[in-house]
Design a protein around this motif. Structure first.
Motif, short mmCIF file in Angstrom:
data_model
loop_
_atom_site.label_atom_id
_atom_site.label_comp_id
_atom_site.label_asym_id
_atom_site.label_seq_id
_atom_site.Cartn_x
_atom_site.Cartn_y
_atom_site.Cartn_z
N ASN A 87 4.39 6.65 -8.60
CA ASN A 87 4.82 6.34 -9.97
C ASN A 87 4.92 4.85 -10.24
OD1 ASN A 87 7.08 5.89 -8.40
ND2 ASN A 87 8.50 6.88 -9.80
N LYS A 88 4.65 4.01 -9.23
CA LYS A 88 4.70 2.56 -9.40
C LYS A 88 3.33 1.91 -9.28
CE LYS A 88 9.25 2.46 -9.62
NZ LYS A 88 9.96 2.13 -10.88
N THR A 89 2.29 2.70 -9.09
CA THR A 89 0.97 2.10 -8.84
C THR A 89 0.42 1.37 -10.06
OG1 THR A 89 -0.08 4.24 -9.31
CG2 THR A 89 0.30 3.68 -6.99
N ALA A 90 0.69 1.86 -11.26
CA ALA A 90 0.18 1.20 -12.46
C ALA A 90 0.77 -0.21 -12.58
CB ALA A 90 0.50 2.01 -13.70
N ASP A 91 2.06 -0.34 -12.34
CA ASP A 91 2.69 -1.66 -12.39
C ASP A 91 2.15 -2.57 -11.28
OD1 ASP A 91 4.33 -1.17 -14.58
OD2 ASP A 91 5.94 -0.33 -13.35
N ALA A 92 1.97 -2.01 -10.10
CA ALA A 92 1.45 -2.80 -8.99
C ALA A 92 0.03 -3.27 -9.28
CB ALA A 92 1.49 -1.99 -7.70
N ALA A 93 -0.78 -2.38 -9.82
CA ALA A 93 -2.17 -2.72 -10.11
C ALA A 93 -2.29 -3.78 -11.20
CB ALA A 93 -2.93 -1.47 -10.53
N THR A 94 -1.32 -3.81 -12.09
CA THR A 94 -1.36 -4.74 -13.23
C THR A 94 -0.85 -6.13 -12.87
OG1 THR A 94 -1.04 -2.92 -14.78
CG2 THR A 94 -0.50 -5.13 -15.58
N HIS A 95 0.19 -6.21 -12.03
CA HIS A 95 0.90 -7.47 -11.88
C HIS A 95 0.64 -8.22 -10.57
CE1 HIS A 95 3.34 -5.45 -15.02
NE2 HIS A 95 3.46 -6.68 -15.48
N PHE A 96 0.14 -7.55 -9.56
CA PHE A 96 0.00 -8.21 -8.26
C PHE A 96 -1.43 -8.64 -7.96
CE2 PHE A 96 4.10 -6.24 -7.76
CZ PHE A 96 4.79 -7.15 -6.97
N ASP A 97 -1.53 -9.61 -7.06
CA ASP A 97 -2.83 -10.08 -6.56
C ASP A 97 -3.19 -9.40 -5.25
OD1 ASP A 97 -3.19 -12.32 -8.57
OD2 ASP A 97 -1.31 -12.96 -7.62
#
Length: 228
Positions: A87-97
C-alpha cells in the motif's frame, strides 16, 4: 561539542582510510547518510557539508522531508531503505530515486507500474537475508537470480545491485563469512548484468569490513547524526 559536520567528516575519513588500506579505487564508496527520525535541520546541516545521498525508512516521514526540501535542495538523492508494503509502493515510486529493499516480485511489479514515464527509471537493489534470520527481510542467495531477471525486464526499474543487513554480532569471523557471500553474489550479478554497480553493505560499526568486501555504498546514521 562535536557537530554533525564533524561526525560527517570523520565518517568520510574512515571510508577513505579503508579504501586506501584495501587498495580500492578512490571515491568508489558512496556514503548514504541515514536520516530517519532526524529533523530537516540535520539534513540541511549535512547537505551544507557536502552530503547528497540520504536514506529514509518510513514513507510518510520521508515524503514530508522530500516535499519540504524539494525546491531548496533539489539535488538530494533520496534512498528508501525500510520495509516496503504494497500500500506504500505508489508513494515510493513517485518520490524516491532508489529502493534498496526489494524482496518480492509483487513489489517490483507495482513499483514499475506506478513509476511515471516522466521520471528516470527507479534504481533498485535486491535485499538479501544474508544471515538467514527469521526476523530479517530479504531473499535467500539462491533466489537472487530469479528476482533479478524480473527486475531487469521491467522498463521503469533499473537493477543496480544488492543490499544486506548482516548479523548484529561482535564476531568478525562470522561477519566476514556473510560479507564474503555478498561479495561473491555481487560479482556474479555483475557478470550477468553489466549495469549492476552497487553493493549496499556496511553500517556505522562495520564500514571497514564492508569496504574490504567490495561494498560500494555504506549506510551510516548514528555515526553522523548521533543516537536516536
Amino acid at each position: 561539542m562535536i557537530t554533525i559536520t564533524d561526525r560527517l567528516a570523520q565518517t568520510l575519513d574512515r571510508i577513505k582510510l579503508a579504501i586506501d588500506k584495501y587498495h580500492r579505487v578512490p571515491d568508489s564508496v558512496t556514503l548514504l547518510a541515514v536520516s530517519k527520525t532526524k529533523p530537516n535541520s540535520d539534513i540541511i546541516t549535512a547537505y551544507d557539508s557536502g552530503q547528497r545521498d540520504f536514506g529514509e525508512n518510513y514513507i510518510q516521514e520521508a515524503i514530508q522531508k522530500i516535499q519540504a526540501l524539494s525546491s531548496s535542495h533539489n539535488d538530494i538523492v533520496w534512498h528508501f531503505i525500510g520495509s516496503l508494503q504494497s500500500n506504500k509502493t505508489a508513494d515510493a515510486a513517485t518520490h524516491f530515486d532508489w529502493i534498496h529493499t526489494i524482496e518480492r516480485e509483487k513489489i517490483a511489479v507495482r513499483l514499475n507500474n506506478q513509476r511515471s514515464d516522466a521520471l528516470p527509471p527507479l534504481n533498485i537493489c535486491i535485499q538479501v537475508n544474508i544471515s538467514q534470520e527469521s526476523s530479517k527481510s530479504g531473499v535467500l542467495l539462491s533466489d537472487v537470480d530469479t528476482l533479478a531477471e524480473l527486475i531487469h525486464s521491467l522498463p521503469r526499474l533499473a537493477l543496480r545491485g544488492l543490499m544486506a543487513i548482516p548479523s548484529s554480532i561482535d564476531d568478525e569471523q562470522k561477519l566476514s563469512i556473510e560479507f564474503s557471500s555478498m561479495q561473491s553474489a555481487f560479482k556474479k550479478l555483475q557478470a550477468r548484468y553489466p549495469n549492476v554497480d552497487t553493493l549496499s553493505l556496511g553500517m556505522s560499526n562495520d564500514i571497514e569490513l564492508a569496504v574490504k568486501h567490495d561494498s560500494t555504498m555504506v549506510r551510516v546514521g548514528s555515526a553522523i547524526f548521533g543516537k536516536r
